[in-house]
Design a protein around this motif. Structure first.
Motif, PDB file in Angstrom:
ATOM      1  N   ALA A  44       0.898  -1.231  -0.390  1.00  0.00           N
ATOM      2  CA  ALA A  44       0.343   0.155   0.285  1.00  0.00           C
ATOM      3  C   ALA A  44       1.282   1.021   0.054  1.00  0.00           C
ATOM      4  N   ILE A  45       1.915   0.960   0.245  1.00  0.00           N
ATOM      5  CA  ILE A  45       2.979   2.717   0.793  1.00  0.00           C
ATOM      6  C   ILE A  45       4.124   2.616  -0.629  1.00  0.00           C
ATOM      7  N   ASP A  47       5.097   2.413  -4.611  1.00  0.00           N
ATOM      8  CA  ASP A  47       3.682   3.121  -6.063  1.00  0.00           C
ATOM      9  C   ASP A  47       3.528   2.300  -7.413  1.00  0.00           C
ATOM     10  N   HIS A  73      -5.836   5.334   2.878  1.00  0.00           N
ATOM     11  CA  HIS A  73      -4.420   6.759   3.184  1.00  0.00           C
ATOM     12  C   HIS A  73      -4.158   6.689   1.574  1.00  0.00           C
ATOM     13  N   ARG A  74      -4.290   5.714   0.285  1.00  0.00           N
ATOM     14  CA  ARG A  74      -3.781   6.463  -1.188  1.00  0.00           C
ATOM     15  C   ARG A  74      -4.537   7.771  -1.594  1.00  0.00           C
ATOM     16  N   GLU A  75      -5.834   7.309  -0.972  1.00  0.00           N
ATOM     17  CA  GLU A  75      -6.484   8.427  -2.427  1.00  0.00           C
ATOM     18  C   GLU A  75      -6.051   9.816  -1.138  1.00  0.00           C
ATOM     19  N   SER A  77      -3.503  11.004   0.089  1.00  0.00           N
ATOM     20  CA  SER A  77      -1.845  10.915  -1.169  1.00  0.00           C
ATOM     21  C   SER A  77      -2.252  11.080  -2.227  1.00  0.00           C
ATOM     22  N   LYS A  79      -3.300   9.079  -4.568  1.00  0.00           N
ATOM     23  CA  LYS A  79      -2.236   7.648  -5.817  1.00  0.00           C
ATOM     24  C   LYS A  79      -3.640   6.841  -5.815  1.00  0.00           C
ATOM     25  N   SER A  81      -6.057   3.882  -5.404  1.00  0.00           N
ATOM     26  CA  SER A  81      -6.520   2.240  -5.228  1.00  0.00           C
ATOM     27  C   SER A  81      -5.103   1.309  -5.533  1.00  0.00           C
ATOM     28  N   GLN A  82      -4.999   0.938  -5.826  1.00  0.00           N
ATOM     29  CA  GLN A  82      -4.159   0.509  -6.057  1.00  0.00           C
ATOM     30  C   GLN A  82      -2.557   0.785  -6.806  1.00  0.00           C
ATOM     31  N   PRO A  83      -1.420  -0.089  -6.699  1.00  0.00           N
ATOM     32  CA  PRO A  83       0.442   0.357  -7.215  1.00  0.00           C
ATOM     33  C   PRO A  83       0.205  -0.082  -8.270  1.00  0.00           C
TER      34      PRO A  83
END
Length: 232
Positions: A44-45, A47, A73-75, A77, A79, A81-83
């Motif tokens: 999740a953290i 890219d 948290h991704r949203e 940031s 980003k 939803s998925q790397p």
């Protein structure tokens, strides 16, 4: 001056004797729910995540982010939803019917001209990248340095490497790994043919990558080790 590349973290679970699967190369499902949650957090953290075709063939899927807090948290940031999920393989001999190609992730293929030939006019991979490595001493036909430099140019700042051992070996050999998260699970697999965290030809002691221990966590029967690779 060093050319920019993403921060690279290897994330793997292993048996107490350092094996990432058994001698039959079965899917490694010996990690607990805590290890799975830890892996999902590391994904999740990131890219982008990078893994070899053997790893993909063993599972047929990739791990996606499903935890609501991690997704939020991704949203927040900015980003997706998925790397981005990147498969690295020289021959790209992958079954197009596996569930991986139906999962809700962006998929890229990092390969050779030979590996790209089957996939070029198909829709499974959003992008197919070929970075040739013609150096005689290299263990791979793919130029990992050039690939990582390209990743940096498109905004990939954090890259999680999820296996297998041959890929980790090649990246360590070229000083392309910054940190490792290793989960030590309470079983012994043994076997000279069972893959370890680092495959390849190996390192002599004087040339072996040195590590700095950053963190140790114990959850029930598993130990989570966080290392930094000491740069030469």
């Amino acid at each position: 001056m060093l050319t920019p590349r993403p921060d690279v973290t290897v994330v793997l679970a292993m048996s107490a004797d350092g094996k990432i699967t058994d001698f039959q190369h079965s899917p490694a499902r010996f990690g607990s729910k805590h290890d799975k949650a830890h892996l999902e957090k590391q994904i999740a953290i990131a890219d982008a995540v990078l893994f070899g075709a053997n790893t993909l063939r063993a599972y047929g899927t990739t791990l996606t982010v499903t935890d609501s807090n991690l997704l939020e948290h991704r949203e927040n940031s900015g980003k997706d939803s998925q790397p981005l999920h990147i498969v690295i393989t020289e021959k790209a001999n992958i079954n197009p019917e596996i569930r991986f190609f139906k999962q809700p992730v962006r998929r890229w293929l990092l390969t050779t001209d030979e590996g790209a030939s089957f996939w070029r006019h198909r829709s499974e991979f959003e992008q197919i990248l070929v970075f040739k490595d013609n150096l005689k001493f290299s263990q791979t036909k793919i130029n990992l340095v050039a690939a990582l430099e390209y990743f940096a140019t498109i905004g990939i700042e954090k890259l999680a490497v999820l296996g297998g051992g041959q890929l980790v070996s090649s990246m360590l050999e070229q000083n392309l790994v910054d940190e490792l998260w290793l989960t030590v699970c309470p079983l012994i697999l043994g076997g000279t043919k069972a893959p370890t965290v680092v495959g390849g030809a190996g390192f002599i002691e004087k040339m072996a990558p040195r590590l700095e221990l950053l963190e140790v966590k114990t959850i029930e029967q598993e130990v989570f080790l966080h290392y930094r690779v000491i740069k030469p």
